[in-house]
Scaffold this active site. Structure first.
Site, PDB file in Angstrom:
ATOM      1  N   TRP A 258     -17.818   7.337 -36.633  1.00  0.00           N
ATOM      2  CA  TRP A 258     -17.609   7.881 -35.297  1.00  0.00           C
ATOM      3  C   TRP A 258     -18.291   9.232 -35.228  1.00  0.00           C
ATOM      4  O   TRP A 258     -18.078  10.080 -36.103  1.00  0.00           O
ATOM      5  CB  TRP A 258     -16.122   8.020 -34.971  1.00  0.00           C
ATOM      6  CG  TRP A 258     -15.395   6.724 -34.978  1.00  0.00           C
ATOM      7  CD1 TRP A 258     -14.598   6.239 -35.967  1.00  0.00           C
ATOM      8  CD2 TRP A 258     -15.372   5.750 -33.915  1.00  0.00           C
ATOM      9  NE1 TRP A 258     -14.082   5.020 -35.600  1.00  0.00           N
ATOM     10  CE2 TRP A 258     -14.536   4.700 -34.339  1.00  0.00           C
ATOM     11  CE3 TRP A 258     -15.969   5.682 -32.663  1.00  0.00           C
ATOM     12  CZ2 TRP A 258     -14.297   3.590 -33.547  1.00  0.00           C
ATOM     13  CZ3 TRP A 258     -15.725   4.587 -31.884  1.00  0.00           C
ATOM     14  CH2 TRP A 258     -14.898   3.555 -32.318  1.00  0.00           C
TER      15      TRP A 258
ATOM     16  N   HIS B  14       0.838  -1.185   0.000  1.00  0.00           N
ATOM     17  CA  HIS B  14       0.000   0.000   0.000  1.00  0.00           C
ATOM     18  C   HIS B  14       0.885   1.252   0.000  1.00  0.00           C
ATOM     19  O   HIS B  14       2.112   1.164   0.096  1.00  0.00           O
ATOM     20  CB  HIS B  14      -0.919  -0.008   1.222  1.00  0.00           C
ATOM     21  CG  HIS B  14      -1.967  -1.078   1.171  1.00  0.00           C
ATOM     22  ND1 HIS B  14      -2.984  -1.176   2.103  1.00  0.00           N
ATOM     23  CD2 HIS B  14      -2.166  -2.104   0.301  1.00  0.00           C
ATOM     24  CE1 HIS B  14      -3.762  -2.206   1.814  1.00  0.00           C
ATOM     25  NE2 HIS B  14      -3.276  -2.788   0.732  1.00  0.00           N
TER      26      HIS B  14
ATOM     27  N   SER C 157     -22.903   4.504 -36.022  1.00  0.00           N
ATOM     28  CA  SER C 157     -22.529   5.461 -34.978  1.00  0.00           C
ATOM     29  C   SER C 157     -21.038   5.756 -34.944  1.00  0.00           C
ATOM     30  O   SER C 157     -20.599   6.580 -34.138  1.00  0.00           O
ATOM     31  CB  SER C 157     -22.957   4.918 -33.603  1.00  0.00           C
ATOM     32  OG  SER C 157     -22.297   3.698 -33.325  1.00  0.00           O
TER      33      SER C 157
ATOM     34  N   GLU D  79       1.486   3.691   2.138  1.00  0.00           N
ATOM     35  CA  GLU D  79       2.337   3.998   3.284  1.00  0.00           C
ATOM     36  C   GLU D  79       3.610   3.164   3.271  1.00  0.00           C
ATOM     37  O   GLU D  79       4.711   3.677   3.549  1.00  0.00           O
ATOM     38  CB  GLU D  79       1.554   3.741   4.583  1.00  0.00           C
ATOM     39  CG  GLU D  79       0.309   4.606   4.730  1.00  0.00           C
ATOM     40  CD  GLU D  79      -0.950   3.966   4.139  1.00  0.00           C
ATOM     41  OE1 GLU D  79      -2.048   4.297   4.608  1.00  0.00           O
ATOM     42  OE2 GLU D  79      -0.819   3.132   3.202  1.00  0.00           O
TER      43      GLU D  79
ATOM     44  N   LEU E  11     -14.583  -3.392 -25.965  1.00  0.00           N
ATOM     45  CA  LEU E  11     -14.766  -2.856 -24.606  1.00  0.00           C
ATOM     46  C   LEU E  11     -13.520  -2.983 -23.735  1.00  0.00           C
ATOM     47  O   LEU E  11     -13.620  -3.041 -22.512  1.00  0.00           O
ATOM     48  CB  LEU E  11     -15.956  -3.516 -23.890  1.00  0.00           C
ATOM     49  CG  LEU E  11     -17.354  -3.177 -24.409  1.00  0.00           C
ATOM     50  CD1 LEU E  11     -18.399  -3.699 -23.434  1.00  0.00           C
ATOM     51  CD2 LEU E  11     -17.541  -1.686 -24.630  1.00  0.00           C
TER      52      LEU E  11
ATOM     53  N   CYS F  84      -5.030   1.574   6.741  1.00  0.00           N
ATOM     54  CA  CYS F  84      -5.836   0.405   7.086  1.00  0.00           C
ATOM     55  C   CYS F  84      -5.382  -0.193   8.413  1.00  0.00           C
ATOM     56  O   CYS F  84      -4.239  -0.054   8.829  1.00  0.00           O
ATOM     57  CB  CYS F  84      -5.777  -0.638   5.975  1.00  0.00           C
ATOM     58  SG  CYS F  84      -4.143  -1.328   5.663  1.00  0.00           S
TER      59      CYS F  84
END
Length: 365
Positions: free
Chosen positions: A172, A45, A170, A47, A206, A73
């Protein structure tokens, strides 16, 4: 703290499902001793990265002040508690931008450090750095508080609100800069969702391509009757595909998709015979998705808006007019203006030759 927030931005596309956190260690003269941000899940993490950086520079962190964008944490997860690491290092003060609403933390990190004699401070919620840290972790904070991801719906449209021509074309409407910016928002997301209509017409991937990323978001498809073609690009690497359907039995078509690596989940709304969209969003929260990015057609957009769980619209407006064509959302036949969902403008920004708008429900904080 401004520098800690900047560092935290380096965890975008890397640390999910963990929050994006930055940490800066400074001495009494405000000289930087070490700094770092959260790494991939299971790794160090912020830290710990800052303490390691201080050690690598030959600096002693004893008596230092740590500026951290989220409460350290206090629990053993994939890594030991960060509050314990700061205590062991002998820091004198810890300044935190945000409390951590994770039930496993929720003030315990601050309490443990105070008990060890460390002075702790939390920024006011309206402090600019706290606001930035909140926006950077809005998905994690939403999941911790509500058990679901922060839901962002992306729409690219013409000035007259058309997302495609009447024949479905669609690509572009917006320019290359807007498309690259859209990939940067995909990169933020734990999952990117679309519907079977878009999958059939556009055959999208995607994935994140136009910006660098360490990890790919989970791809999610709403496909009530399992109509996805086995040759669809959604099934190709990189990244996995999660398909929500409404069939009692996945059958042969489901077996084919599963054989190609898709994970199938039956989550039906019995009253409609389609996928229960609200249950889908909460299921993604259980799967530790912090931000859900939607790129779908106007019909699914409308259905998702009707759940009341869409937190933000990300709209790219191109300086063109398309006339007859497909709209942004299908909300059905409203009979009164009071029925229309209302939004407030969060941001307006020119991106290349297009205009990017971010809007949130008028009733949201």
């Amino acid at each position: 703290m401004t520098e800690a927030v900047r560092l935290a931005q380096g965890a975008v596309g890397l640390s999910d499902p963990n929050p994006r956190v930055g940490c800066v260690l400074v001495d009494a003269q405000d000289r930087v001793l070490g700094q770092g941000h959260t790494q991939a899940a299971g790794e160090a993490h912020a830290e710990v990265m800052a303490l390691r950086d201080a050690q690598a520079r030959g600096h002693d962190p004893r008596g230092a002040t740590a500026y951290v964008t989220l409460e350290p944490c206090a629990h053993h997860g994939r890594t030991p508690p960060c509050c314990d690491a700061l205590i062991a290092a002998g820091v004198a003060r810890v300044v935190v931008a945000l409390d951590d609403p994770n039930p496993l933390v929720a003030g315990q990190g601050l309490a443990r450090m105070r008990a060890a004699g460390i002075v702790t401070d939390v920024l006011a919620t309206d402090h600019p750095a706290a606001v930035e840290a909140h926006e950077l972790n809005i998905g994690f904070l939403t999941r911790m508080r509500h058990g679901r991801p922060f839901v962002r719906m992306k729409i690219a449209a013409s000035l007259d609100g058309r997302t495609a021509l009447s024949n479905g074309v669609s690509q572009w409407i917006t320019g290359p800069e807007a498309r690259k910016d859209g990939h940067a928002w995909r990169r933020r997301a734990g999952a990117v969702l679309t519907g079977i209509g878009t999958a059939r017409e556009d055959d999208p991937r995607l994935d994140v391509r136009d910006v660098e990323t360490t990890r790919q978001p989970q791809r999610v498809l709403i496909d009530s009757r399992l109509e996805l073609s086995p040759s669809a690009r959604l099934l190709a690497p990189p990244g996995g595909l999660l398909v929500y359907h409404a069939l009692a039995q996945a059958g042969e078509r489901g077996a084919v998709l599963a054989g190609l690596g898709a994970e199938l989940v039956s989550l039906a709304d019995p009253a409609r015979g389609k996928v229960d969209l609200a249950a889908t969003i909460h299921d993604l929260g259980r799967r530790q998705v912090n931000e859900l990015h939607i790129e779908a057609g106007y019909k699914l957009n409308g259905s998702l808006l009707r759940t009341g769980l869409v937190d933000e619209l990300l709209v790219y407006l191109a300086p063109t007019l398309l006339g007859e064509g497909r709209g942004m959302v299908d909300l059905g036949g409203l009979t009164a203006l009071a029925q229309a969902p209302r939004f407030r403008l969060v941001e307006s920004l020119a991106v290349g030759g297009d205009l990017r708008l971010r809007l949130r429900p008028a009733t949201s904080a």
